[in-house]
Design a protein around this motif. Structure first.
Motif, mmCIF file in Angstrom:
data_model
loop_
_atom_site.group_PDB
_atom_site.id
_atom_site.type_symbol
_atom_site.label_atom_id
_atom_site.label_comp_id
_atom_site.label_asym_id
_atom_site.label_seq_id
_atom_site.Cartn_x
_atom_site.Cartn_y
_atom_site.Cartn_z
ATOM 1 N N THR A 66 0.847 -1.204 0.000
ATOM 2 C CA THR A 66 0.000 0.000 0.000
ATOM 3 C C THR A 66 0.875 1.243 0.000
ATOM 4 O O THR A 66 0.641 2.182 -0.765
ATOM 5 N N ARG A 69 2.639 1.493 -3.481
ATOM 6 C CA ARG A 69 1.753 1.808 -4.604
ATOM 7 C C ARG A 69 1.070 3.167 -4.480
ATOM 8 O O ARG A 69 0.880 3.868 -5.470
ATOM 9 N N HIS A 70 0.672 3.531 -3.247
ATOM 10 C CA HIS A 70 -0.134 4.737 -3.059
ATOM 11 C C HIS A 70 0.570 5.838 -2.277
ATOM 12 O O HIS A 70 0.130 6.987 -2.323
ATOM 13 N N SER A 74 -2.120 8.996 1.421
ATOM 14 C CA SER A 74 -3.154 8.465 0.528
ATOM 15 C C SER A 74 -4.332 7.999 1.371
ATOM 16 O O SER A 74 -4.174 7.664 2.549
ATOM 17 N N GLU A 76 -5.832 5.276 0.871
ATOM 18 C CA GLU A 76 -5.609 3.846 1.103
ATOM 19 C C GLU A 76 -4.802 3.634 2.389
ATOM 20 O O GLU A 76 -5.137 2.771 3.213
ATOM 21 N N THR A 77 -3.743 4.421 2.564
ATOM 22 C CA THR A 77 -2.930 4.309 3.778
ATOM 23 C C THR A 77 -3.733 4.736 4.999
ATOM 24 O O THR A 77 -3.699 4.069 6.040
ATOM 25 N N CYS A 116 -4.876 13.258 4.216
ATOM 26 C CA CYS A 116 -5.848 12.179 4.031
ATOM 27 C C CYS A 116 -6.355 11.724 5.397
ATOM 28 O O CYS A 116 -5.580 11.589 6.349
#
Length: 155
Positions: A66, A69-70, A74, A76-77, A116
């Motif tokens: 994660t 990639r992000h 992010s 996602e994180t 985020c």
């Protein structure tokens, strides 16, 4: 900010819930605001300050993939941070914050002020990205306020 923190505490206490926080760019500021309230031990379970990627992986279980990639900043994180806080803590509600407070560290895709957020209650997790203006202290302050507002909406 104090009044907002009190509202969060009252909402958690009223529902019999406890909170776990997972903070990066705010460095524990949310936890500090909440635990400044007398009696907060009734509804604040613990807080994690996971500033480095290694801390995010080790303390909260954020996947290395994660982060690769992000990136650390992010949704996602943030979502994995919130889920990890619930998994490793003993609360029923979590909030997570990760961002670029500045003055350095930004990129064209994630400029300074990009933050985020994630809020979790059980298996339900919502996330959001905001862009705040101002200096480091201003970005961090706005992040704390937004995180607490989002928590009130969740509750």
């Amino acid at each position: 900010m104090d009044e907002l923190a009190r509202k969060v505490g009252a909402a958690l206490k009223e529902r019999g819930l406890s909170l776990v926080t997972a903070e990066s760019c705010t460095g524990g500021w949310v936890a500090m605001e909440l635990t400044a309230i007398p009696g907060s031990s009734d509804w604040f379970e613990r807080g994690y300050v996971a500033y480095s990627n290694a801390a995010k992986r080790e303390a909260l279980g954020v996947a290395a993939d994660t982060l690769k990639r992000h990136g650390a900043v992010s949704e996602e994180t943030a979502r994995e941070m919130a889920a990890g806080a619930l998994k490793h803590g003993r609360g029923q509600v979590a909030l997570a914050i990760t961002g670029v407070a500045g003055p350095t560290g930004g990129s064209p895709g994630k400029p300074v002020g990009t933050v985020c957020f994630a809020w979790a209650r059980g298996s339900k997790i919502s996330s959001q990205t905001k862009r705040f203006d101002g200096d480091r202290q201003g970005v961090r302050r706005q992040s704390v306020v937004h995180a607490l507002q989002g928590l009130l909406q969740l509750l």
